[in-house]
Design an enzyme around this catalytic site. Structure first.
Site, PDB file in Angstrom:
ATOM      1  N   HIS A   1       0.839  -1.192   0.000  1.00 56.42           N
ATOM      2  CA  HIS A   1       0.000   0.000   0.000  1.00 56.42           C
ATOM      3  C   HIS A   1       0.872   1.240   0.000  1.00 56.42           C
ATOM      4  O   HIS A   1       1.954   1.251   0.588  1.00 56.42           O
ATOM      5  CB  HIS A   1      -0.914   0.008   1.237  1.00 56.42           C
ATOM      6  CG  HIS A   1      -2.043   0.995   1.154  1.00 56.42           C
ATOM      7  ND1 HIS A   1      -1.877   2.311   1.512  1.00 56.42           N
ATOM      8  CD2 HIS A   1      -3.330   0.864   0.751  1.00 56.42           C
ATOM      9  CE1 HIS A   1      -3.030   2.948   1.329  1.00 56.42           C
ATOM     10  NE2 HIS A   1      -3.921   2.097   0.870  1.00 56.42           N
TER      11      HIS A   1
ATOM     12  N   ASP B   1      -7.841  -4.283  -0.609  1.00 58.85           N
ATOM     13  CA  ASP B   1      -8.377  -4.497  -1.957  1.00 58.85           C
ATOM     14  C   ASP B   1      -8.337  -5.971  -2.348  1.00 58.85           C
ATOM     15  O   ASP B   1      -9.239  -6.471  -3.023  1.00 58.85           O
ATOM     16  CB  ASP B   1      -7.584  -3.670  -2.977  1.00 58.85           C
ATOM     17  CG  ASP B   1      -7.688  -2.182  -2.721  1.00 58.85           C
ATOM     18  OD1 ASP B   1      -8.810  -1.696  -2.570  1.00 58.85           O
ATOM     19  OD2 ASP B   1      -6.645  -1.514  -2.656  1.00 58.85           O
TER      20      ASP B   1
END
Length: 442
Positions: free
Chosen positions: A319, A377
């Site tokens: 991330h 995600d």
């Protein structure tokens, strides 16, 4: 060069921190501001007027664009707080509308406040009947996010009584309408996409259950809400509700800084969210699983991901902000396994690949060393696929959840007496001044 220092007040006590910048032989001082937590910030608001220079910060990775009291992230420690409350506690014990109230008003609601807020949102879930005709203007195979951009932007054409941003009451009504109507519009986009009739909202259902009902019910038979799946949907909404000054939130703030109405600002946020590097990451993660194709092919793709010369990237890992395990991913991981267990899914090739990738990422030294942990995600993509949503709907669901964060951030910006229209500067590298040449002489 710059250096941090502390000015001493009367009696030798520290009064404020300053940063010194040496430029062209002159020393300039700038205040260093401290928030309630997190890194200090050098206030360079007067940099250009005092030095004639700008800062250069592509992606704004070292720039605080605003002052906010809504969401705090410590990427190194893997911390995400909404108004001070850890995301795992909110996702485990709260519901989505409770988190909405928290983001909007700064405190968790009392029972009476929660009941009133739930009632107001629930009674705003219907959209103007004329809006249903908008959908027929799109091709049947249009991406649902394209539909969302158009329809949400059109809300300002129907609700003129909540577009005056200077009126606190109209701002409140617009906030309620956007939070309430977004799942209805999203479900309509889905139904149109698959060729089924629109399903109206039901006031007796909670936010998440109502959304599932609008998406998966059909007129010819009763749809029964599975509480495990509804709770999973609730958690997905909570985990995506806000995430500080990300690209789409910054877009909403930038659009709002011009005085644009809230519906237009949220439509701008949806357009930004559509990008595969932002809200489209969970869709990209599922597409990647499809590209891998089979569990037996995983070693080949892992090798490609480790090869610096290969453009292939493992989507859903790592991330931009979190350099530790994404705190949302831990909750989403648990939720994904609950959904898979509830539905008894055992022979889905993409889910088999996802589970094997998860195992490798959590044990392979390469992933651990580079902190490429599965992110929210990755797990939300798996969960949404198991729930029955096509990948084209993943970003739409993200938009439903993030609407409250956008609205809270927009509302905070509008009420900030120091806010001004956003106007980033640039490092110009083009041609210097030159004279126009008539076309016959070129």
């Amino acid at each position: 060069m710059s250096e941090a220092a502390t000015k001493l007040g009367p009696g030798g006590k520290a009064s404020e921190s300053i940063a010194r910048l040496e430029l062209a032989g002159k020393t300039h001082e700038f205040k260093v501001r401290s928030g309630s937590t997190g890194p200090d910030v050098i206030d360079i608001g007067a940099l250009y007027s005092t030095t004639g220079a700008f800062t250069y910060d592509p992606g704004f990775t070292s720039t605080a664009s605003c002052e906010s009291a809504i969401t705090f992230i410590d990427g190194d420690a893997g911390i995400l707080l909404h108004r001070g409350y850890p995301i795992d506690q909110l996702a485990e014990h709260g519901d989505f509308l409770e988190v909405c109230y928290l983001l909007l008003y700064g405190e968790l609601p009392t029972k009476a406040q929660k009941d009133d807020f739930d009632y107001r949102v629930t009674r705003h879930t219907m959209v103007h009947e004329q809006m249903s005709r908008f959908f027929t203007g799109f091709r049947r195979d249009a991406h649902p996010m394209a539909v969302m951009c158009g329809v949400v932007g059109a809300l300002s054409a129907f609700y003129h009584d909540s577009t005056d941003i200077s009126d606190p009451y109209q701002r409140m009504v617009a906030s309620m309408r956007l939070i309430a109507k977004m799942p209805t519009i999203a479900a309509m986009a889905y139904k149109y996409h698959i060729g089924q009739p629109f399903i109206y909202p039901k006031n007796e259902l909670n936010f998440a259950a109502n959304f599932l009902h609008m998406c998966f019910a059909v007129p010819c038979e009763e749809y029964k809400i599975n509480p495990v799946l509804a709770r999973a949907m609730e958690r997905i909404f909570i985990l995506h509700a806000d995430h500080e000054q990300n690209a789409s939130t910054s877009t909403v703030r930038l659009a709002g800084s011009s005085g644009a109405n809230p519906f237009a600002c949220i439509a701008a946020g949806i357009a930004c969210l559509w990008g595969p590097a932002h809200g489209g990451a969970n869709e990209a993660a599922l597409n990647m699983l499809g590209e891998i194709g089979h569990v037996d092919n995983i070693p080949e793709f892992i090798a490609r991901a480790k090869d610096k010369n290969d453009p292939f990237r493992l989507m859903g890992f790592g991330h931009r902000v979190y350099k530790n395990y994404d705190p949302r991913a831990k909750i989403m991981q648990k939720t994904a396994h609950e959904v898979l267990g509830e539905l008894g899914i055992k022979d889905d090739p993409l889910l088999d690949i996802a589970m094997e990738l998860e195992k490798i990422a959590l044990t392979d030294e390469y992933f651990i060393e580079k902190k490429l942990y599965p992110n929210v995600d990755f797990y939300s993509g798996i969960t949404l696929k198991a729930l029955g949503f096509p990948t084209t709907m993943f970003t739409v669901l993200f938009a439903v959840a993030r609407t409250v964060g956008w609205i809270a951030q927009w509302k905070e910006m509008i009420e900030d007496p120091h806010q001004k229209i956003g106007r980033p500067r640039q490092l110009y590298t083009g041609a210097t001044e030159r004279d126009y040449v008539p076309i016959a002489k070129r």
